[in-house]
Each structure stands twice: as structure tokens, then as C-alpha cells.
Design a protein around this motif. Structure first.
Motif, short mmCIF file in Angstrom:
data_model
loop_
_atom_site.label_atom_id
_atom_site.label_comp_id
_atom_site.label_asym_id
_atom_site.label_seq_id
_atom_site.Cartn_x
_atom_site.Cartn_y
_atom_site.Cartn_z
N UNK A 119 10.61 -26.74 67.73
CA UNK A 119 10.82 -25.56 66.99
C UNK A 119 10.56 -24.23 68.15
N UNK A 120 11.86 -24.03 68.54
CA UNK A 120 11.88 -22.95 69.55
C UNK A 120 13.19 -21.90 69.30
N UNK A 121 13.21 -20.94 69.75
CA UNK A 121 14.29 -20.02 69.77
C UNK A 121 15.40 -20.01 70.59
N UNK A 122 15.17 -20.94 71.55
CA UNK A 122 16.57 -21.30 72.54
C UNK A 122 17.48 -22.04 71.88
N UNK A 123 18.69 -22.12 72.16
CA UNK A 123 19.76 -23.06 71.87
C UNK A 123 19.34 -24.68 71.93
N UNK A 124 19.32 -25.41 70.99
CA UNK A 124 19.24 -26.73 71.32
C UNK A 124 20.45 -27.50 71.33
#
Length: 341
Positions: free
Chosen positions: A309-314
Motif C-alpha cells: 500500500x504505497x503511492x509509488x508505481x509498482x
């Protein structure tokens, strides 16, 4: 912006993509000869970059991308200054694409490291669709611009802020990418991770320079899985970096793992030297998310199969250097910026 015909543009960019995926003799010659202008731009690296853009420019993705923005209006075209990076082949193409496809004019200050490829690709576009002939020009010095998109280092960004702060701008600094491993990855996934680490010799901001691993992680299986990437050590500039960093670690007594072409070292930093992969431990998924969140401004993308659950592109393994049209550098929507000028 000048009046643009989106359907017409999609057809033109799709055809450009098709031609990049099936290079003609002229482009093939350029792909093979870039190494004589920039030793890092090997035929394999340049071919990979050309192919990635060819894959990006497909009809379905172009239609989805264009549909997100209000571009078919009669705003006057703006002159957008572009300062392009040159760390990997064609790295600045996406910015040029955004400017010309939004109906604006690109004033392109190309990097001396990558000046020929971008010209060749744009010449192909103009041969397909002459209406793009006036949508860009290459310049030695940026003048008369209404907005600027500049990509550089943390150091150069301070100068960009000073010179371009009075106009709308996007100024990009250094970033790196990281991977988060669960310890349950397959050999195939780890081999693909090898591409994320080693493609373009690790010179891109989307290259993985650090991995987060669970406590007690054993790198033996990782090294076995990436063994088929070993030919990279035959490149003289990469080999020089490997020898140099290895000698530093040995002289200093720094603990590290080494498979003969890549060293792995525990380090808190994100940015590793060429030929070195840094790693750090995490306790659980929440801990990994916290580490990423604390460094989010310095991370371009995250390679992992974990439900983070992060804002960076995965992205999934092997895909860090295969961005889609909407995978914007630094998470800043370039087309939104341009459509609001």
C-alpha cells in the motif's frame, strides 16, 4: 494549443510504433553504431530501448491515454523547452511525445550523450505524418519558451530552479528504483529481476539499485537465478566499475556478496554504485511500506509481487524498464501539466 486531431495522431503514433518494432536498414545501422558515440549504448541496449517505445506506441494504449485529457481545443500552442537526460537510450522521448501530442511545440535541448536516436525517431514520425514537422526543433540554447521540463541531477536541479522558476515547469532530480522480495520468488522471477537491475547497465532511474529482503534472506538462490546475465561483465566500462568497487570493498574490509559480475552489499542508501546492488532487511509488509514511504521522493518505481500500500508505481518483475504511456517520471502527470498551460 493548436487544433489537433486525436484520431489522426493515434494512427500516426501507432505506425511509428510498428516501424520501431521492425527497424529498417537506416535505424538498424543507427542501433549498431551508437556504441561509437557512447560506449554505454551497446547495440543490445539501444535495440531494447527502441523496442520498448515501439511496444508503448500501440493503438489501445494510445486511445486510453488520449481519452484522459481535454486536448481537442483551440488554445494557442505553447513553446515548451525540454532539457533531456542521456543516461539511457531515448530516455527523453516520452517528454517529446507528450509535448507534440498535446498540440504544443517542443524546443529540444538534447543530451550530448543521446542526440542522434531522438532525431532519427522524430524524422520517422515526420515521414509518416508531415503535420508534425513544425511541432519540434532542436536547439543549442533554450530561449523564448513558455514552459520548461528539465531532467537532471540533484545538483543541476538547483540551476534549473534558478533559471526556469518564473515559468511553469517540471524539474526532475535523481531517482532510483527498488525491489521488495518475499523470499518465495521463483527462479524465473529472480532472473527477470536481473533485467530490472542490469538492463542499460543499471544507469536508468527505473533500474533497481536496492532490494528489501526479509530477515535471514539467503542470496544464494538469487545469484543462481541471475547467472545467465553474466555476459554483462564483458563490457569494458561496466567491468571497470566492477573492479573498482570490488577493490574498494576488499581494501576497506566491507562485507559483501559477489558472483563475479554483481556485488550485493547491505547499505541504508538507495543509490548504489554501478555493479553493486544494495540491500536492507524488513520485518513485515508494513515495515517495508514504511521504508518506501520515508524515501518516496527518491524512488521512481517499486518491483514486487507483494500487496504493498504505497503511492509509488509498482511493477512486476522484469517490467521496470517497460513503462506504459501513463507511467510518468516522478509520478508527475506531464500531459496534465501541458494541457493546463
Amino acid at each position: 494549443m493548436s487544433k489537433i486531431n486525436i484520431k489522426h495522431s493515434i494512427n500516426s503514433f501507432t505506425e511509428l510504433g510498428r516501424q520501431l518494432l521492425a527497424p529498417d536498414a537506416v535505424l538498424t545501422n543507427l542501433i549498431n553504431n551508437e556504441q561509437y558515440h557512447n560506449a554505454w549504448f551497446t547495440p543490445d541496449s539501444v535495440a531494447e530501448a527502441v523496442k520498448a517505445i515501439g511496444n508503448m506506441l500501440n493503438t489501445a494504449d494510445l486511445e486510453a491515454w488520449f481519452s484522459k485529457y481535454d486536448l481537442e481545443n483551440n488554445k494557442p500552442a505553447k513553446k515548451v523547452g525540454l532539457i533531456l537526460a542521456g543516461n539511457i537510450p531515448l530516455v527523453g522521448f516520452h517528454d517529446v511525445l507528450c509535448v507534440i501530442s498535446s498540440g504544443n511545440k517542443a524546443l529540444i535541448k538534447a543530451s550530448s550523450q543521446d542526440a542522434r536516436l531522438i532525431k532519427a525517431v522524430l524524422e520517422k514520425l515526420v515521414a509518416i505524418d508531415p503535420s508534425f514537422a513544425d511541432s519540434y526543433s532542436f536547439v543549442e540554447r533554450l530561449e523564448g519558451f513558455d514552459a520548461v521540463i528539465a531532467t537532471g541531477s540533484n545538483n543541476s536541479s538547483r540551476y534549473f530552479d534558478y533559471y526556469f522558476g518564473k515559468v511553469p515547469n517540471i524539474i526532475r532530480k535523481n531517482r532510483n528504483s527498488i525491489a521488495v522480495l518475499s523470499g518465495n520468488e521463483t527462479a524465473e522471477q529472480l532472473f527477470d529481476l536481473g533485467h530490472d537491475i542490469l538492463d542499460y547497465f543499471g544507469l536508468g532511474c527505473r533500474n533497481v539499485s536496492k532490494v528489501l529482503v526479509p530477515e535471514g534472506y539467503d542470496f544464494t538462490f538469487f545469484f543462481e537465478s541471475i547467472e545467465n546475465h553474466k555476459a554483462i561483465i564483458n563490457h569494458h566500462k561496466y567491468n571497470n566499475n566492477y573492479d573498482y568497487n570490488k577493490s574498494i570493498y576488499l581494501v576497506n574490509g566491507d562485507k559483501h556478496f559477489d558472483n563475479g559480475f554483481l556485488m550485493v552489499k547491505e547499505d541504508d542508501r538507495l543509490t548504489s554504485p554501478l555493479s553493486v546492488l544494495f540491500f536492507g532487511y524488513y520485518n513485515d509488509v508494513a515495515d517495508a511500506e514504511n521504508i518506501i514511504t520515508q524515501n518516496t521522493e527518491n524512488i521512481q518505481c517499486v518491483v514486487s509481487e507483494l500487496p504493498l500500500q504505497i503511492t509509488n508505481q509498482i511493477v512486476t518483475f522484469g517490467q521496470s524498464q517497460q513503462p506504459a504511456l501513463w507511467d510518468y517520471a516522478d509520478g508527475v502527470d506531464t500531459m496534465e501539466f501541458l494541457s493546463n498551460l
